[in-house]
Design a protein around this motif. Structure first.
Motif, PDB file in Angstrom:
ATOM      1  N   ILE A 822       0.847  -1.209   0.000  1.00  0.00           N
ATOM      2  CA  ILE A 822       0.000   0.000   0.000  1.00  0.00           C
ATOM      3  C   ILE A 822       0.873   1.247   0.000  1.00  0.00           C
ATOM      4  CG2 ILE A 822      -1.694   1.301   1.333  1.00  0.00           C
ATOM      5  CD1 ILE A 822      -2.811  -1.215  -0.002  1.00  0.00           C
ATOM      6  N   GLU A 823       1.937   1.183   0.795  1.00  0.00           N
ATOM      7  CA  GLU A 823       2.861   2.325   0.889  1.00  0.00           C
ATOM      8  C   GLU A 823       3.477   2.659  -0.469  1.00  0.00           C
ATOM      9  OE1 GLU A 823       7.218   3.059   2.924  1.00  0.00           O
ATOM     10  OE2 GLU A 823       5.755   1.818   3.999  1.00  0.00           O
ATOM     11  N   HIS A 824       3.728   1.618  -1.284  1.00  0.00           N
ATOM     12  CA  HIS A 824       4.345   1.844  -2.596  1.00  0.00           C
ATOM     13  C   HIS A 824       3.321   1.954  -3.714  1.00  0.00           C
ATOM     14  CE1 HIS A 824       7.961   0.479  -0.436  1.00  0.00           C
ATOM     15  NE2 HIS A 824       8.634   1.167  -1.344  1.00  0.00           N
ATOM     16  N   GLY A 825       2.061   2.012  -3.373  1.00  0.00           N
ATOM     17  CA  GLY A 825       1.014   2.199  -4.376  1.00  0.00           C
ATOM     18  C   GLY A 825       0.820   1.012  -5.293  1.00  0.00           C
ATOM     19  N   ALA A 826       1.114  -0.161  -4.779  1.00  0.00           N
ATOM     20  CA  ALA A 826       1.017  -1.364  -5.622  1.00  0.00           C
ATOM     21  C   ALA A 826      -0.407  -1.891  -5.668  1.00  0.00           C
ATOM     22  CB  ALA A 826       1.939  -2.449  -5.075  1.00  0.00           C
ATOM     23  N   ARG A 827      -0.708  -2.578  -6.752  1.00  0.00           N
ATOM     24  CA  ARG A 827      -1.980  -3.296  -6.852  1.00  0.00           C
ATOM     25  C   ARG A 827      -1.839  -4.569  -6.032  1.00  0.00           C
ATOM     26  NH1 ARG A 827      -3.707  -7.236 -11.119  1.00  0.00           N
ATOM     27  NH2 ARG A 827      -5.940  -7.556 -10.816  1.00  0.00           N
ATOM     28  N   VAL A 828      -2.612  -4.711  -4.981  1.00  0.00           N
ATOM     29  CA  VAL A 828      -2.431  -5.841  -4.080  1.00  0.00           C
ATOM     30  C   VAL A 828      -3.781  -6.294  -3.536  1.00  0.00           C
ATOM     31  CG1 VAL A 828      -2.042  -4.317  -2.091  1.00  0.00           C
ATOM     32  CG2 VAL A 828      -1.173  -6.665  -2.050  1.00  0.00           C
ATOM     33  N   VAL A 829      -3.919  -7.599  -3.378  1.00  0.00           N
ATOM     34  CA  VAL A 829      -5.102  -8.189  -2.755  1.00  0.00           C
ATOM     35  C   VAL A 829      -4.627  -9.147  -1.683  1.00  0.00           C
ATOM     36  CG1 VAL A 829      -7.002  -9.824  -3.077  1.00  0.00           C
ATOM     37  CG2 VAL A 829      -6.697  -7.939  -4.670  1.00  0.00           C
ATOM     38  N   LYS A 830      -5.245  -9.074  -0.510  1.00  0.00           N
ATOM     39  CA  LYS A 830      -4.892  -9.950   0.603  1.00  0.00           C
ATOM     40  C   LYS A 830      -6.156 -10.656   1.081  1.00  0.00           C
ATOM     41  CE  LYS A 830      -4.119  -7.976   4.638  1.00  0.00           C
ATOM     42  NZ  LYS A 830      -5.135  -8.450   5.603  1.00  0.00           N
ATOM     43  N   LEU A 831      -6.117 -11.970   1.045  1.00  0.00           N
ATOM     44  CA  LEU A 831      -7.238 -12.771   1.553  1.00  0.00           C
ATOM     45  C   LEU A 831      -6.693 -13.818   2.508  1.00  0.00           C
ATOM     46  CD1 LEU A 831      -9.300 -13.320  -1.717  1.00  0.00           C
ATOM     47  CD2 LEU A 831      -9.919 -11.873   0.219  1.00  0.00           C
ATOM     48  N   GLU A 832      -7.410 -14.017   3.623  1.00  0.00           N
ATOM     49  CA  GLU A 832      -6.886 -14.907   4.648  1.00  0.00           C
ATOM     50  C   GLU A 832      -7.940 -15.894   5.112  1.00  0.00           C
ATOM     51  OE1 GLU A 832      -3.916 -12.695   7.353  1.00  0.00           O
ATOM     52  OE2 GLU A 832      -5.421 -11.188   6.880  1.00  0.00           O
ATOM     53  N   GLY A 833      -7.460 -17.041   5.627  1.00  0.00           N
ATOM     54  CA  GLY A 833      -8.309 -18.014   6.296  1.00  0.00           C
ATOM     55  C   GLY A 833      -9.535 -18.416   5.505  1.00  0.00           C
ATOM     56  N   VAL A 834     -10.688 -18.333   6.145  1.00  0.00           N
ATOM     57  CA  VAL A 834     -11.949 -18.788   5.546  1.00  0.00           C
ATOM     58  C   VAL A 834     -12.393 -17.918   4.378  1.00  0.00           C
ATOM     59  CG1 VAL A 834     -12.771 -19.881   7.667  1.00  0.00           C
ATOM     60  CG2 VAL A 834     -13.285 -17.464   7.246  1.00  0.00           C
ATOM     61  N   ASP A 835     -11.775 -16.760   4.197  1.00  0.00           N
ATOM     62  CA  ASP A 835     -12.167 -15.876   3.094  1.00  0.00           C
ATOM     63  C   ASP A 835     -11.681 -16.380   1.733  1.00  0.00           C
ATOM     64  OD1 ASP A 835     -13.339 -14.153   4.917  1.00  0.00           O
ATOM     65  OD2 ASP A 835     -11.501 -12.972   5.176  1.00  0.00           O
ATOM     66  N   LEU A 836     -10.862 -17.424   1.742  1.00  0.00           N
ATOM     67  CA  LEU A 836     -10.269 -17.870   0.489  1.00  0.00           C
ATOM     68  C   LEU A 836     -10.499 -19.362   0.280  1.00  0.00           C
ATOM     69  CD1 LEU A 836      -8.400 -16.945  -1.908  1.00  0.00           C
ATOM     70  CD2 LEU A 836      -6.510 -17.924  -0.594  1.00  0.00           C
ATOM     71  N   THR A 837     -11.147 -19.700  -0.821  1.00  0.00           N
ATOM     72  CA  THR A 837     -11.290 -21.108  -1.206  1.00  0.00           C
ATOM     73  C   THR A 837     -10.168 -21.465  -2.194  1.00  0.00           C
ATOM     74  OG1 THR A 837     -12.662 -20.642  -3.136  1.00  0.00           O
ATOM     75  CG2 THR A 837     -13.800 -20.917  -1.001  1.00  0.00           C
ATOM     76  N   PRO A 838      -9.883 -22.740  -2.375  1.00  0.00           N
ATOM     77  CA  PRO A 838      -8.866 -23.129  -3.368  1.00  0.00           C
ATOM     78  C   PRO A 838      -9.210 -22.618  -4.768  1.00  0.00           C
ATOM     79  CG  PRO A 838      -9.327 -24.983  -1.924  1.00  0.00           C
ATOM     80  CD  PRO A 838     -10.327 -23.911  -1.575  1.00  0.00           C
ATOM     81  N   GLU A 839     -10.508 -22.630  -5.121  1.00  0.00           N
ATOM     82  CA  GLU A 839     -10.918 -22.161  -6.450  1.00  0.00           C
ATOM     83  C   GLU A 839     -10.644 -20.667  -6.602  1.00  0.00           C
ATOM     84  OE1 GLU A 839     -12.723 -25.822  -5.316  1.00  0.00           O
ATOM     85  OE2 GLU A 839     -12.872 -23.856  -4.332  1.00  0.00           O
ATOM     86  N   ASP A 840     -10.931 -19.909  -5.553  1.00  0.00           N
ATOM     87  CA  ASP A 840     -10.672 -18.463  -5.599  1.00  0.00           C
ATOM     88  C   ASP A 840      -9.174 -18.187  -5.662  1.00  0.00           C
ATOM     89  OD1 ASP A 840     -13.348 -17.819  -5.542  1.00  0.00           O
ATOM     90  OD2 ASP A 840     -13.421 -17.611  -3.362  1.00  0.00           O
ATOM     91  N   CYS A 841      -8.418 -18.981  -4.909  1.00  0.00           N
ATOM     92  CA  CYS A 841      -6.960 -18.806  -4.901  1.00  0.00           C
ATOM     93  C   CYS A 841      -6.412 -18.949  -6.313  1.00  0.00           C
ATOM     94  CB  CYS A 841      -6.323 -19.826  -3.972  1.00  0.00           C
ATOM     95  SG  CYS A 841      -4.538 -19.646  -3.789  1.00  0.00           S
TER      96      CYS A 841
END
Length: 999
Positions: A822-841
């Motif tokens: 975020i500090e460097h203005g990068a395009r980034v997505v962070k998903l953790e734990g139950v928020d991420l399924t293998p298909e979404d990953c």
């Protein structure tokens, strides 16, 4: 004259007198036709030769009276053809069978190839001529005819099972001549479908089961797949159960069960199988009259089984029984066409007894029997390869006894002849070529033939692990001759041929990894010349990739229809592989594409080297250790002998590290470690480091030994040790390509870390690893022609996974990296734990150029494509990642998990770890770990790594980073951690596991 058949035959003789002009011609022709059939039928029972002669006369006269175009003409032609076939079976006169085939061909042409029974009759005649002449064209045409008959016969038609069973027999006959595995697969499929359409209580069912079981046994002998052996034994036993006592076929079915059991024993060595085999062979022999033509063959099978058991038990009675059975078989069969096999088996048994007792008479008798077998065996027979091998073994035994060089020369000559046999299992040829090469190397170390022998051996490696097999089966076969590529390279280095050594290693290592890469090769150049051809190759390559990783395995609870479907799927796989090979041959016929998708020669590899540093292959073999360096500007690979390093040292270093790591005496990210350096270890609680232990210098000893004996001599030769860069960015790169046991050692951290004169590779160069040289040279070619794609970073932390201990430190690690992004203005997505399924990953991996996975990982050594990342909601396996469409966008994968580049000892040169898998999936570079890592160090290395990426490399307006500096970033991050720690063993274990793969 009361017999109707007799009255018809006599009336036929009356009709053969001059015809009354008022007699109806068609009625006479019909009458003659009926007479011919009756006479043939009587001949079949009586074998009175005049009957078949008169039958032919009547049928020929009937044809003379049948006008062209008459609807009964095809049937009458077929009748004549059948009678000619019958007479051929009695006389062996080739003119009869040739006339029979011509007559049947006329019949099927008149029906426009739409009459199944007529086609079936033609196929029988063709098969009989093939058995007499051995002309492959005949059996090939018989198969074409039967396939046509099958295709025009509607489902449910009563003749379809018979057509399918005949087709299966034709395929089996073709296989016996050619040893072509694809033909055997078709044979199995035809018999399976014939059985499926045949009622279980049909009298022909046991015979079909026997034939299908025999086909599975043949495939087991060729491929060694235990599921084929299980099928063979199960089918043969079922046929036996359906055969009542006293049945004429009971002895042959007992013999078939015995052979299937023996074949299983020969691969697995399980005593139970050979005991049951001998029991069945004995029962078969007891039920067979001594004057039965099959008696000698059943004696032969019993003898072979006794010899097999002797090799396990060393019981003198077993080998004596074997020799007695073989000798009797030979005596009873002076004119048997398989007499060469009987002599060969007798010789094998005599050699077995000689090796046990040292009796000179046994050796002499064995050699005489081998010579008789060699004199009798037809050229091109499928057992010729085995016979050459047996003679070679006997000659070498005699050489060791006599010291006569002529015996050694004969042995080597026989091995060479075996390898060059036209027909034979690629597996057996591989083993033979390896023996040939090793004998030459031992006794004629300067012979140029050594390289030819190894060349052939490595060619067979590619065949046994071809694209027509699943990835799991390929990995299984590659364990047959482990280390053959390193052995070949060592031999080439001994002959001062580092270029050939390099080619051997590229051809024989990371075979499956290379196949996956090959299937994904962009076809841009070919597409400009022939877009249609390029499209077809790409399409079939994608299908092969999917089939190689997705086929369901055989299991005992499968229904018969499921087994048929599985066999059909396997056949489809084989057809795709063959079609792709044909397309590649088409492409290679285009000027400029002669080497299209072939292993790169040394000269081609040297044309596409990175500018920033050399690629260094480190080869370790029992005989010697060498490095081969490839540098821009050099026309030949640079050979660097490493005389102070040995395979034993490499194995000891690995064993020492393995023992240390299994002790759990270091702080790991996970509270339990289950897999260390490729071996399953019992889960152990982490214990504090005991600095007083005597083995406290294990890591120091390993790193010092690698530095003194391997890395420093290489750096000195490359003049790297004279360079002292002022910053990480100024360091040259080195791509390490280790082989065999070296693949498990931390070459990138080699150095002396104690004492007044510390020194290490980290002070001179930035290290990366590569599975093969081509993996880097291919990237160099692509990097020079395509633009880098920067589309952001996808991150996930998965502190929990089912059945695993919690790793809460991953959450903080990802949060720290996310803040940096975020500090460097990068395009980034962070998903953790139950928020991420293998298909979404997987979807996010397709959308982002870089991925950071902080989670548990699992390596499956038995089936590397089942290696996986463990998420909170499920798992993402390597097979799924490989099948995805990551495309040109995939750039960097940071695998912040334990042991993601560990590998498997039995497949040390196949790069069966997640890091290599991610490279194969399309990522240009991967950061991974060699063993377990700690939470705090993981956070430090990751944040320092990304800080370096965002502050170095090419500027990106969207805040992205330049993945090409990832190796420098990891070097910088590890150095930061290293300098914060002391040089204790636990400190080394903290930073050493981090490795960089790729470009």
């Amino acid at each position: 004259m009361g017999d109707p058949q007799m009255r018809l035959i006599v009336s036929c003789e009356i009709v053969e007198k001059p015809l009354d002009g008022n007699r109806d011609t068609e009625a006479v022709a019909a009458h003659l036709t009926a007479c011919g059939r009756m006479l043939k039928s009587r001949f079949d029972r009586s074998q009175n030769f005049s009957d078949i002669t008169e039958a032919l006369s009547a049928q020929k006269r009937a044809l003379e009276l049948t006008p062209l175009g008459h609807f009964l003409l095809p049937g009458r032609l077929s009748d004549l053809g059948n009678s000619l076939t019958t007479r051929f079976q009695s006389t062996g006169d080739l003119l009869d069978i040739t006339d029979a085939i011509a007559t049947h061909e006329k019949a099927v042409k008149l029906t426009l190839y739409r009459d199944s029974p007529l086609l079936n009759n033609l196929s029988i005649a063709l098969t009989l001529r093939f058995r007499h002449t051995g002309d492959l064209w005949d059996i090939s045409m018989a198969i074409v005819v039967l396939e046509l008959a099958r295709d025009i016969t509607p489902e449910g038609h009563p003749t379809l099972p018979s057509i399918l069973s005949n087709l299966g027999r034709a395929f089996r006959t073709h296989f016996d001549k050619t040893w072509d595995s694809s033909v055997l697969a078709k044979c199995i499929s035809a018999f399976q479908k014939a059985i499926e359409l045949t009622p279980e209580d049909d009298e022909g069912m046991p015979g079909l089961l026997v034939e299908l079981g025999t086909a599975f046994r043949c495939r087991f002998e060729q491929d060694g797949n235990l599921s084929d052996s299980n099928e063979a034994i199960e089918l043969q036993n079922k046929a036996l159960e359906l055969t009542p006592a006293g049945h004429a076929d009971l002895p042959s079915r007992l013999d078939a069960v015995g052979t299937a059991l023996r074949t299983r024993f020969q691969l697995t060595g399980e005593r139970l199988f050979i005991d049951f085999a001998i029991s069945n062979h004995r029962k078969a022999l007891m039920l067979t009259p001594w004057n039965d033509p099959c008696f000698s063959c059943r004696l032969l099978n019993l003898g072979i089984s006794f010899k097999c058991r002797f090799e396990l038990t060393k019981s003198p009675s077993d080998i004596d029984n074997a020799i007695s059975a073989h000798a009797n078989a030979v005596e009873l069969s002076p004119k048997d066409p398989l007499l060469f096999g009987m002599f060969g088996s007798l010789a094998n048994a005599l050699m077995c007894r000689f090796e046990h007792t040292g009796s000179a008479s046994d050796l002499a008798a064995a050699e005489a029997a081998y010579q008789r077998a060699a004199d009798l065996i037809p050229d091109g027979h499928r057992y010729q390869l085995a016979l050459h091998r047996s003679i070679a073994n006997a000659s070498y035994i005699r050489f060791n006894k006599s010291g006569d060089s002529r015996d050694l020369e004969r042995c080597i000559s026989q091995y060479e002849s075996a390898v060059n046999c036209r027909i034979g299992s690629p597996l057996l040829k591989l083993m033979t070529a390896a023996k040939w090469a090793r004998l030459l190397r031992r006794h004629y170390p300067n012979s140029p033939q050594i390289l030819s022998a190894f060349d052939m051996a490595l060619g067979f490696v590619a065949l046994i692990a071809g694209l027509d097999k699943t990835v799991e089966r390929r990995y299984s076969w590659l364990q047959t001759e482990p280390g053959i590529a390193m052995e070949a390279a060592a031999a080439a280095c001994s002959l001062d041929r580092p270029d050939k050594a390099l080619e051997f290693l590229e051809q024989g290592r990371c075979l499956v990894w290379g196949q996956l890469s090959n299937l994904r090769t962009p076809l841009d150049e070919l597409r400009r010349i022939d877009s249609s051809l390029a499209y077809r190759i790409a399409d079939i390559s994608k299908q092969l990739e999917n089939k190689g990783s997705s086929r369901v395995g055989h299991h005992i609870s499968m229904s018969f229809s499921e087994r048929i479907a599985l066999e059909d799927e396997a056949q489809s796989h084989v057809k795709l592989s063959q079609e792709r090979e044909k397309l590649l041959q088409t492409a290679r016929a285009i000027p400029g594409f002669e080497d299209f998708l072939k292993p790169s020669p040394s000269s081609d590899l040297l044309r596409h080297l990175p500018d920033s540093g050399p690629i260094v292959v480190v080869n370790v073999d029992e005989s010697r250790c060498d490095a081969i360096a490839l540098l821009t500007g050099l026309d030949e690979p640079l050979h660097i002998p490493l005389p102070n390093f040995t395979l034993d040292k490499a194995k000891k270093y690995r064993a020492d590290l393995k023992m240390l790591l299994r002790s759990g005496r270091f702080h790991a990210r996970e509270e339990e470690a289950s897999t260390v350096l490729g071996s399953e270890a019992a889960a152990r609680p982490i214990r504090p480091v005991n600095r007083a232990r005597r083995d406290g210098d294990v890591v120091h000893g390993v790193l010092r030994g690698l530095w003194n004996d391997v890395v420093k001599p290489i750096l000195d030769t490359l003049c790297f040790s004279q360079i002292h860069p002022s910053s990480t960015a100024a360091y040259p790169r080195i791509w390490w390509c280790p082989t065999g046991a070296m693949s498990f050692l931390p070459i990138h951290a080699a150095g002396v870390y104690r004492g007044s004169k510390t020194d290490s590779i980290l002070d001179y160069a930035v290290s990366s690893y590569t599975p093969t040289v081509a993996a880097i040279t291919d990237r160099v070619k692509k990097h020079r022609t395509i633009e880098k794609s920067v589309s952001g970073l996808f991150m996930t932390s998965q502190p929990n996974a089912q059945g695993m201990t919690s790793i809460p430190g991953t959450t903080l690690e990802v949060q720290l990296i996310h803040s940096l992004a975020i500090e460097h203005g990068a395009r980034v997505v962070k998903l953790e734990g139950v928020d991420l399924t293998p298909e979404d990953c997987l979807k996010y991996m397709e959308s982002f150029s870089s991925v950071h996975l902080a989670c548990h990982a699992s390596q499956d050594a038995a089936d590397p494509l089942e290696s996986r990342f463990l998420l909170h909601t499920g798992s993402l396996d390597l097979a799924t990642i490989l099948q995805s469409n990551l495309g040109k966008n995939a750039d960097l994968a940071f695998l912040s998990a334990c042991q993601t580049s560990t590998g498997e000892e039995k497949l040390s040169d196949e790069a069966v770890h997640l890091a290599a898998g991610m490279l194969a999936a399309g990522y240009r570079r991967v950061v991974a770990t060699m063993w377990a890592i700690g939470d705090q160090p993981a956070q430090e290395v990751a944040t320092s790594f990304y800080e370096y990426l965002w502050s170095h490399g090419e500027e990106n307006r969207d805040g992205g980073f330049d993945g090409t500096v990832s190796a420098y970033a990891l070097h910088h991050a590890v150095q930061q951690l290293r300098h914060r720690l002391d040089n204790s063993e636990s400190s080394l274990l903290t930073w050493v596991p981090y490795v960089h793969f790729g470009y």
